[in-house]
Design a protein around this motif. Structure first.
Motif, PDB file in Angstrom:
ATOM      1  N   PRO A 186       7.636  13.299   2.656  1.00 37.72           N
ATOM      2  CA  PRO A 186       8.748  12.908   1.785  1.00 37.72           C
ATOM      3  C   PRO A 186       9.367  11.558   2.146  1.00 37.72           C
ATOM      4  O   PRO A 186       9.944  10.887   1.278  1.00 37.72           O
ATOM      5  CB  PRO A 186       9.758  14.053   1.970  1.00 37.72           C
ATOM      6  N   ASP A 187       9.226  11.138   3.389  1.00 39.46           N
ATOM      7  CA  ASP A 187       9.787   9.847   3.802  1.00 39.46           C
ATOM      8  C   ASP A 187       9.037   8.668   3.187  1.00 39.46           C
ATOM      9  O   ASP A 187       9.515   7.525   3.264  1.00 39.46           O
ATOM     10  CB  ASP A 187       9.762   9.722   5.331  1.00 39.46           C
ATOM     11  N   ASP A 188       7.873   8.927   2.597  1.00 43.49           N
ATOM     12  CA  ASP A 188       7.093   7.856   1.969  1.00 43.49           C
ATOM     13  C   ASP A 188       7.554   7.546   0.551  1.00 43.49           C
ATOM     14  O   ASP A 188       6.970   6.676  -0.119  1.00 43.49           O
ATOM     15  CB  ASP A 188       5.603   8.238   1.920  1.00 43.49           C
ATOM     16  N   VAL A 195       9.363   7.120  -6.571  1.00 43.99           N
ATOM     17  CA  VAL A 195       8.037   6.520  -6.470  1.00 43.99           C
ATOM     18  C   VAL A 195       7.617   6.396  -5.008  1.00 43.99           C
ATOM     19  O   VAL A 195       8.454   6.322  -4.102  1.00 43.99           O
ATOM     20  CB  VAL A 195       8.054   5.128  -7.163  1.00 43.99           C
ATOM     21  N   ASN A 196       6.307   6.386  -4.799  1.00 43.69           N
ATOM     22  CA  ASN A 196       5.760   6.082  -3.477  1.00 43.69           C
ATOM     23  C   ASN A 196       6.113   4.644  -3.125  1.00 43.69           C
ATOM     24  O   ASN A 196       5.874   3.725  -3.910  1.00 43.69           O
ATOM     25  CB  ASN A 196       4.239   6.275  -3.500  1.00 43.69           C
ATOM     26  N   ALA A 209       5.694  -6.106  -3.079  1.00 43.02           N
ATOM     27  CA  ALA A 209       6.123  -6.507  -1.743  1.00 43.02           C
ATOM     28  C   ALA A 209       7.422  -7.307  -1.763  1.00 43.02           C
ATOM     29  O   ALA A 209       8.295  -7.103  -0.901  1.00 43.02           O
ATOM     30  CB  ALA A 209       5.020  -7.310  -1.069  1.00 43.02           C
ATOM     31  N   ASP A 210       7.580  -8.208  -2.737  1.00 48.70           N
ATOM     32  CA  ASP A 210       8.783  -9.036  -2.752  1.00 48.70           C
ATOM     33  C   ASP A 210      10.030  -8.207  -3.062  1.00 48.70           C
ATOM     34  O   ASP A 210      11.111  -8.449  -2.514  1.00 48.70           O
ATOM     35  CB  ASP A 210       8.640 -10.180  -3.753  1.00 48.70           C
ATOM     36  N   ILE A 211       9.877  -7.189  -3.911  1.00 47.87           N
ATOM     37  CA  ILE A 211      11.013  -6.319  -4.238  1.00 47.87           C
ATOM     38  C   ILE A 211      11.320  -5.405  -3.059  1.00 47.87           C
ATOM     39  O   ILE A 211      12.490  -5.173  -2.713  1.00 47.87           O
ATOM     40  CB  ILE A 211      10.728  -5.516  -5.512  1.00 47.87           C
ATOM     41  N   LYS A 248      10.472  -0.742   4.443  1.00 44.69           N
ATOM     42  CA  LYS A 248       9.276  -1.048   5.227  1.00 44.69           C
ATOM     43  C   LYS A 248       8.178  -0.070   4.810  1.00 44.69           C
ATOM     44  O   LYS A 248       8.367   1.138   4.807  1.00 44.69           O
ATOM     45  CB  LYS A 248       9.557  -0.921   6.736  1.00 44.69           C
ATOM     46  N   LYS A 249       7.021  -0.609   4.472  1.00 41.08           N
ATOM     47  CA  LYS A 249       5.905   0.218   4.041  1.00 41.08           C
ATOM     48  C   LYS A 249       5.060   0.666   5.235  1.00 41.08           C
ATOM     49  O   LYS A 249       5.036   0.042   6.262  1.00 41.08           O
ATOM     50  CB  LYS A 249       5.040  -0.549   3.045  1.00 41.08           C
TER      51      LYS A 249
END
Length: 399
Positions: A201-203, A382-383, A389-391, A398-399
């Motif tokens: 869920p943290d993703d 959303v995942n 990346a810019d948004i 952090k991905k």
């Protein structure tokens, strides 16, 4: 989602599912799918106000399918049981000053997953009350009546039994929550089954777009069914749309909460549009002479007498905020965006998976115009890997 639309419209539509389906050509629209992600079948909430759970479950089922290629049918009522139970605790602790109804938030599903796990639909259908499909009117009335009595504290203080009493109602209608179960030859607990699905869920993040809070900072979205006081990342309207576009392009679906009370929301005909209102300046000759004789109600009705693609509202951030502030945009219904499409004039749409049966012109899916999305979206889920990346950088994700 707000009970009236999440549940009552599902009831109204379910009453007419035996009617002959509308042929696509008869709607005046011809949609062409441009990109559609892999999805599981449409699930049917029937006469229950649990769209928030059906949509979030479908979203996660799509995520599991995307990651593993394996379809899975997850139990909605396992989530609903735990949500009713925990929401009751907060309701009583807050002296009945929060909402307690069938409605909920899409964030309730990952909340339950993280604390209690998940189970398959085949293990826990939650139909323990003499019906073949979900019908929750009596259950909701019983729970509300019980909690209102508890909240009055007739003993001057709460007993130690009230929570067990509430759980007894839930068990009577849904069945007892299994401690262990067999699935595809293995023994699981709800927690171990959730872990086997490889979903963290943290993703995932919730995103919205309103100007009464700063952009790029999370805030608690002020809607009655956000009983968890869950936080939503706030971005400009066009960036919220860019997140959806990027997600679909990369094969991710998007959970979508929206207002469906507009006259241009034509579920049975398979589309939702936001027509621009006509004015005297738009007309001339005999058309104008007829128009000026119409009442305001008749003019508003004619706005939604849609025969095909129409000129739509040019939605601005200020307009979107005004609709929310004046409660013209409300927290109605949860769905899943699964694709992009165009109509015969090249206008752009999102393809949406609903939970109001598959006996409909597009088999339970419909098409939402970009202006409707921009104006009437409450939030998306959303995942975070699907966020450009810019948004994501501006959101401090952090991905």
């Amino acid at each position: 989602m707000k009970k009236f639309f999440c549940g009552a419209l599902a009831v109204a539509f379910a009453a007419g599912v035996n009617a002959a389906p509308v042929h696509p050509d008869s709607t005046g629209f011809k949609f062409t799918d441009v990109k559609v992600v892999k999805t599981n079948p449409v699930r049917d909430q029937n006469k229950s106000g649990t769209c928030w759970c059906f949509s979030s479950n479908s979203f996660f089922e799509n995520e599991i399918l995307r990651k593993s290629g394996k379809p899975v049918d997850l139990s909605e009522m396992f989530v609903v049981w735990h949500t009713y139970d925990d929401k009751a605790d907060k309701f009583v602790r807050m002296n009945g000053k929060i909402n307690y109804s069938q409605g909920g938030s899409g964030l309730d599903v990952p909340y339950v997953w993280a604390l209690y796990g998940a189970v398959p639909e085949s293990v826990y259908a939650g139909l323990n009350y003499g019906e073949d499909n979900h019908v929750h009117g009596e259950l909701e009335a019983a729970l509300q009546g019980y909690l209102n009595a508890v909240n009055r504290k007739p003993n001057r203080r709460l007993s130690t039994a009230w929570r067990k009493g509430l759980q007894g109602i839930l068990n009577a209608y849904f069945g007892e929550i299994p401690e262990t179960f067999e699935y595809e030859g293995k023994t699981y607990t709800p927690k171990s089954f959730a872990e086997s699905l490889n979903i963290n869920p943290d993703d995932y993040v919730a995103v919205t777009s309103f100007t009464h809070h700063p952009f790029y900072q999370p805030f608690v979205l002020e809607v009655a069914d956000n009983w968890l006081f869950g936080q939503y990342h706030n971005v400009p309207m066009e960036e919220m749309k860019a997140i959806v576009d990027n997600a679909i392009d990369k094969g991710y679906s998007v959970a979508w909460a929206a207002d469906v009370s507009e006259g241009g929301f034509k579920w049975s005909q398979g589309y939702a549009v936001l027509p621009e209102a006509k004015t005297d300046a738009d007309l001339e000759g005999t058309e104008l002479s007829r128009w000026v004789k119409l009442s305001d109600a008749e003019k508003e009705k004619s706005r939604y007498d849609i025969k095909g693609p129409v000129k739509e509202v040019n939605v601005t951030q200020e307009m979107r905020q005004d609709m929310f502030d004046r409660q013209e945009t409300t927290d109605d219904h949860g769905m899943v965006i699964v694709g992009k499409a165009t109509d015969q004039k090249g206008n752009k749409y999102y393809k949406v998976q609903n939970s109001w049966t598959d006996k409909q012109v597009y088999g339970g899916y419909f098409y939402v115009s970009e202006p409707y999305f921009l104006a009437k979206t409450m939030d998306i889920y959303v995942n975070k890997e699907a966020i450009p990346a810019d948004i994501a950088k501006k959101m401090n994700i952090k991905k």
